[in-house]
Design a protein around this motif. Sequence first.
Motif, PDB file in Angstrom:
ATOM      1  N   UNK A   1       0.654  -1.049  -0.029  1.00 60.08           N
ATOM      2  CA  UNK A   1       0.450   0.002  -0.020  1.00 60.08           C
ATOM      3  C   UNK A   1       1.128   1.012  -0.115  1.00 60.08           C
ATOM      4  N   UNK A   2       2.144   0.846   1.011  1.00 58.90           N
ATOM      5  CA  UNK A   2       2.550   2.154   0.991  1.00 58.90           C
ATOM      6  C   UNK A   2       3.256   2.371  -0.473  1.00 58.90           C
ATOM      7  N   UNK A   3       4.033   1.534  -1.471  1.00 57.85           N
ATOM      8  CA  UNK A   3       4.441   1.512  -2.845  1.00 57.85           C
ATOM      9  C   UNK A   3       3.942   2.427  -3.588  1.00 57.85           C
ATOM     10  N   UNK A   4       2.396   1.926  -3.490  1.00 61.82           N
ATOM     11  CA  UNK A   4       1.306   2.592  -4.170  1.00 61.82           C
ATOM     12  C   UNK A   4       1.202   3.915  -4.533  1.00 61.82           C
ATOM     13  N   UNK A   5       1.602   4.301  -2.933  1.00 61.21           N
ATOM     14  CA  UNK A   5       1.001   5.547  -2.405  1.00 61.21           C
ATOM     15  C   UNK A   5       2.499   6.822  -2.909  1.00 61.21           C
ATOM     16  N   UNK A   6       3.379   5.822  -3.417  1.00 57.61           N
ATOM     17  CA  UNK A   6       4.644   7.113  -3.813  1.00 57.61           C
ATOM     18  C   UNK A   6       5.442   6.291  -2.968  1.00 57.61           C
TER      19      UNK A   6
ATOM     20  N   UNK B   1       2.197  -8.584  -5.034  1.00 62.93           N
ATOM     21  CA  UNK B   1       0.223  -8.638  -5.278  1.00 62.93           C
ATOM     22  C   UNK B   1      -0.203  -8.978  -4.015  1.00 62.93           C
ATOM     23  N   UNK B   2      -1.187  -8.037  -4.030  1.00 59.87           N
ATOM     24  CA  UNK B   2      -2.576  -7.495  -3.031  1.00 59.87           C
ATOM     25  C   UNK B   2      -3.182  -8.011  -3.192  1.00 59.87           C
TER      26      UNK B   2
ATOM     27  N   UNK C   1      -6.754  -4.842  -5.933  1.00 55.37           N
ATOM     28  CA  UNK C   1      -5.887  -5.008  -6.540  1.00 55.37           C
ATOM     29  C   UNK C   1      -4.705  -4.397  -6.860  1.00 55.37           C
ATOM     30  N   UNK C   2      -3.633  -4.577  -6.241  1.00 58.83           N
ATOM     31  CA  UNK C   2      -2.067  -3.927  -6.347  1.00 58.83           C
ATOM     32  C   UNK C   2      -0.894  -4.473  -6.238  1.00 58.83           C
ATOM     33  N   UNK C   3      -0.519  -4.350  -7.511  1.00 57.39           N
ATOM     34  CA  UNK C   3       1.359  -5.004  -8.084  1.00 57.39           C
ATOM     35  C   UNK C   3       1.922  -4.349  -7.954  1.00 57.39           C
ATOM     36  N   UNK C   4       2.566  -4.294  -6.794  1.00 58.29           N
ATOM     37  CA  UNK C   4       3.815  -3.493  -6.404  1.00 58.29           C
ATOM     38  C   UNK C   4       5.029  -4.014  -6.744  1.00 58.29           C
TER      39      UNK C   4
END
Length: 309
Positions: free
Chosen positions: A18-23, A44-45, A52-55
């Motif tokens: 989640x943190x990576x997705x937010x930058x 893969x979250x 769905x988050x792929x970081x």
Amino acid sequence: MRVAVLGPGGVGGLVAGVLVQAGTEVVVVAQESTAQVIAERGLSVRSVMFGDVNARVRAHAWLRERVDVLIVATKAAGLEAALRRVEVEPGLVLPLLNGLDHLAVLRERFDPDTVLAGTIRVESDRPEPGVIVHTSPFLLIDMATHSQSALAGMEALAQTFKDAGVPVRVILPVSERSEAQVMWSKLVRLNALACTTSAYDALLGEIRSTPELRADLVASIEEACAVGRAEGADDVDPQAALGELELAHETLGSSMARDIAAGREPELDAIPGAILRAAARHGLQCPTIERLVVMIAERAGVPSPVVAG
């Protein structure tokens, strides 16, 4: 803010993704095999809250670079081994483990003024390395500190979480009592949920609706709250803890019950063991918790926690 996550399991992997997705700049630290999988495939979250988050995230077996925050999200039993992978002094340390005793371990390893009291309330699992399943919309991180020097960094970290959509509370004032409140307000609820679902191999809905099981749930909360108040968490309230569990969905289980089902060692020592040791320090009795612990240990085929001596 540069963040390292030690232990990318159900909690650490969710937070990192989640943190990576937010930058946010994040590095994951894990065992060699897990780090390799994450470095090659990313995280893969699958989340009911974040989608769905792929970081894509850097992952290493060792932390050798300076970071502003080290988030520690291992299991309690694996903490000391995991800490050997950290070769730098982070600016702040936020532990998101179950139990209490890990705070002393971390404050022995790092500057104690940099180690926050922290908890996370979440239902998340890691079915395989690099894959995280977040199954409940409830998520909350609580933080507190006894050190005035850590306050600005803690508030900056809280804002980083909020910017990523993660609900967070900073508990003030700066004091040891605020830290106790953070730790015990989760522990009294978690312990009751973990002990009853694991002892009876049942989900929360069945626990709540079966009178004798509900009685154990309530008694476990009341016993733990009495210990928490003796430890300085003056505001822990049995009704508040029970109220949280009344609002939770019927299919809520616990990580302890999932560990038993998967043949993994349950966190008996970290969760009820911590309460029973604290109770012994104050001459308090926790008969319901003690009975449930014996049932769980027998069911899982593991020793009961060491309380004294």
